[in-house]
Write a protein that holds these residues in place. Structure first.
Motif, mmCIF file in Angstrom:
data_model
loop_
_atom_site.group_PDB
_atom_site.id
_atom_site.type_symbol
_atom_site.label_atom_id
_atom_site.label_comp_id
_atom_site.label_asym_id
_atom_site.label_seq_id
_atom_site.Cartn_x
_atom_site.Cartn_y
_atom_site.Cartn_z
ATOM 1 N N HIS A 10 47.036 62.850 75.886
ATOM 2 C CA HIS A 10 47.462 61.591 76.524
ATOM 3 C C HIS A 10 47.460 61.751 78.041
ATOM 4 O O HIS A 10 48.452 62.186 78.634
ATOM 5 C CB HIS A 10 48.860 61.228 76.017
ATOM 6 C CG HIS A 10 49.317 59.852 76.388
ATOM 7 N ND1 HIS A 10 50.233 59.152 75.651
ATOM 8 C CD2 HIS A 10 49.000 59.042 77.429
ATOM 9 C CE1 HIS A 10 50.461 57.971 76.209
ATOM 10 N NE2 HIS A 10 49.726 57.881 77.305
ATOM 11 N N ASP B 86 51.317 62.138 78.987
ATOM 12 C CA ASP B 86 51.186 60.797 79.557
ATOM 13 C C ASP B 86 50.975 60.931 81.073
ATOM 14 O O ASP B 86 51.519 60.146 81.854
ATOM 15 C CB ASP B 86 52.404 59.933 79.230
ATOM 16 C CG ASP B 86 52.182 58.459 79.510
ATOM 17 O OD1 ASP B 86 51.031 58.061 79.798
ATOM 18 O OD2 ASP B 86 53.165 57.702 79.460
ATOM 19 N N HIS C 72 45.897 59.852 81.911
ATOM 20 C CA HIS C 72 45.358 58.637 82.550
ATOM 21 C C HIS C 72 44.819 58.987 83.935
ATOM 22 O O HIS C 72 45.405 58.607 84.949
ATOM 23 C CB HIS C 72 46.453 57.588 82.719
ATOM 24 C CG HIS C 72 47.030 57.071 81.441
ATOM 25 N ND1 HIS C 72 46.359 56.191 80.625
ATOM 26 C CD2 HIS C 72 48.228 57.282 80.848
ATOM 27 C CE1 HIS C 72 47.125 55.884 79.580
ATOM 28 N NE2 HIS C 72 48.256 56.541 79.691
HETATM 29 ZN ZN LIG Z 1 50.012 56.342 78.621
#
Ligand SMILES: [Zn+2]
Length: 468
Positions: A61, A322, A63
């Motif tokens: 995960h 994340d 970005h």
């Molecule tokens: Zn995310």
């Protein structure tokens, strides 16, 4: 080129053994009892005595370069994958984005263009669906069959940006049930959250801590429960809850799993170590450093303790980061005087292997479970196993020699992420990443970097190995 990683304790999901790992080219060819490797001649020997030898970390995960809130995540595929490598992660699964109204394949192509030729380690993509309609449902089938993209993320949060309503979610789940894909869910009730945000701002509550207060655990739990119910209606479509942070949400996941459902979840280091009061509630605007969604939870409740327990019991399968970094200067500062304008995200791709190892030191996880949650399960969950995620003959030679006698002090002064602060400033890990090998190539050794941009390859993924 042949390589022998000698005398280390090889850690896998099922146990540990002192063994030598023989690498030929990009692959592991043998895991040997040291007595049998005495006679082997190789080009290079790496001494791993007294250290752990683990499969390279897989961060499922991230970005990199994500456009968000009028800016973009500050790590590019170049800087972010380099930082990941420094921290013992040799594969990332990033999120390609279909914006509302955009053709899914165009979104995927745009992410390929960003990543291609820029990654230091191997990478794959999940696909964010920003608009579920007939065309994007058809595109899901095409991505699964032809593009090696087998998981799709939907949002119950961010109305007007990524949000899908329950009907759209159900249709995407029904499609996934047919084509074998995994549905990943950002489970927060974004419609209710937006009301709370407007009410807080109207009261003059503008500090970063109100980001957390307006995203209560009950609204994460409600959305998690609703996603689980929708997946049940879609004939038990496989569902993976991302960045789970609240005990109440975990209870719904655990209940679904106890009922035999195809429900999985991840958490992130920030929810295991950082809190609403101590970080998000830091004086002045400093709390902006820790604005992320789902938010950090209260230290006066049992969330962190329950998340560690969930990791032990496999109700939480994976630890991802994340990773979505924004600098304070010019980025987080967009939300000065209005917490709702602070870009949401924390950077941590470099520290996940260390932070979860600290859980082993602290008695929260076994060595086996450490490796399982950071490497083996991500590989199995997202169709990369056994190419990735295990130290075994035939697998890619992605290896980390991890030193339990080292000390790692996390700081903006020493990290490699493109961030002007560290979310974990001053945290000390009783261990450290030593040598990092990616497909047979030593990319980190003795505190020096030997990797290079462009050596990372795109990985076409299969279906999850947890599903029939
Ligand atoms: Zn995310």
């Amino acid at each position: 080129m042949s390589l022998l990683v000698k005398g280390g304790t090889v850690v896998g999901p099922t146990g540990t053994q002192v063994a030598d790992v023989l690498v030929e080219g990009e692959k592991i060819v043998a895991v040997l009892d040291p007595a049998f490797s005495q006679t082997i001649t190789v080009d290079e020997v790496i001494d791993a005595a007294g250290k752990y030898v683990i499969p390279g970390g897989i961060d499922a995960h991230t970005h990199m370069e994500l456009p968000f809130g009028g800016t973009a995540a500050s790590d590019t595929f170049d800087t972010g994958t380099r930082a990941a490598a420094w921290g013992g992660t040799t594969t990332i699964i990033d999120f390609a984005v279909q914006r509302t109204g955009e053709v899914v394949q165009d979104g995927l192509a745009a992410w390929h263009a960003k990543a291609d030729g820029n990654c230091h380690i191997d990478y794959a993509f999940h696909m964010i669906l920003g608009g579920v309609d007939d065309d994007s449902l058809k595109a899901m089938d095409q991505l699964v069959s032809d593009e090696g993209v087998t998981s799709f993320k939907l949002f119950m949060a961010y109305p007007g940006v990524f949000y899908s309503d329950d009907g759209q979610i159900l249709r995407a789940m029904q499609t996934a049930r047919e084509n074998g894909a995994m549905i990943m869910m950002h489970a927060e009730n974004g419609i209710a959250i937006d009301v709370l945000v407007q009410q807080a701002l109207a009261r003059g509550e503008t500090d970063p801590i109100y980001h957390g207060i307006t995203r209560p655990a009950a609204l994460e739990a409600e959305a998690t429960n609703r996603a689980i119910a929708l997946a049940e209606v879609a004939q038990d479509c496989p569902l993976y809850i991302v960045h789970l942070s609240a005990s109440q949400a975990l209870e719904h996941v655990a209940a679904a799993r106890d009922a035999g459902r195809n429900v999985f979840a991840e958490t992130c280091p920030q929810y295991l170590y950082l809190t609403l009061e101590d970080q998000l509630g830091a004086p002045g605007f400093e709390g902006a450093k820790w604005v992320c969604s789902t938010p950090l939870r209260s230290k006066h409740e049992s969330h962190a303790r329950d998340l560690w327990k969930g990791l032990r019991s496999n109700d939480l399968a994976i630890v991802s980061t994340d990773h979505c970094p924004f600098c304070m200067k010019d980025q987080k500062e967009l939300g000065l005087g209005d917490f709702s304008k602070i870009p949401n995200g924390i950077g941590g791709v470099e520290h996940r292997v260390d932070l979860i190892y600290q859980g082993v030191v602290d008695g929260q996880l076994s060595l086996e479970r450490w490796v399982e949650t950071i490497a083996t399960t991500p590989a199995r969950m997202f169709g990369l196993y056994p190419q990735k995620g295990i130290v075994a003959p035939g697998s890619d030679a992605d290896l980390v020699v991890y030193d339990p006698n080292a000390t790692t002090r996390i700081s903006v002064e020493t990290h490699h992420m493109n961030m002007d602060y560290s979310a974990y400033e001053g945290v000390e890990i009783q261990g450290g990443v030593g040598t990092v090998i990616s497909r047979g190539e030593v990319i980190v050794a003795d505190g020096n970097y030997h990797g290079r941009k462009g050596r990372g390859k795109f990985l076409e993924r299969g279906l999850s190995s947890y599903l029939m």
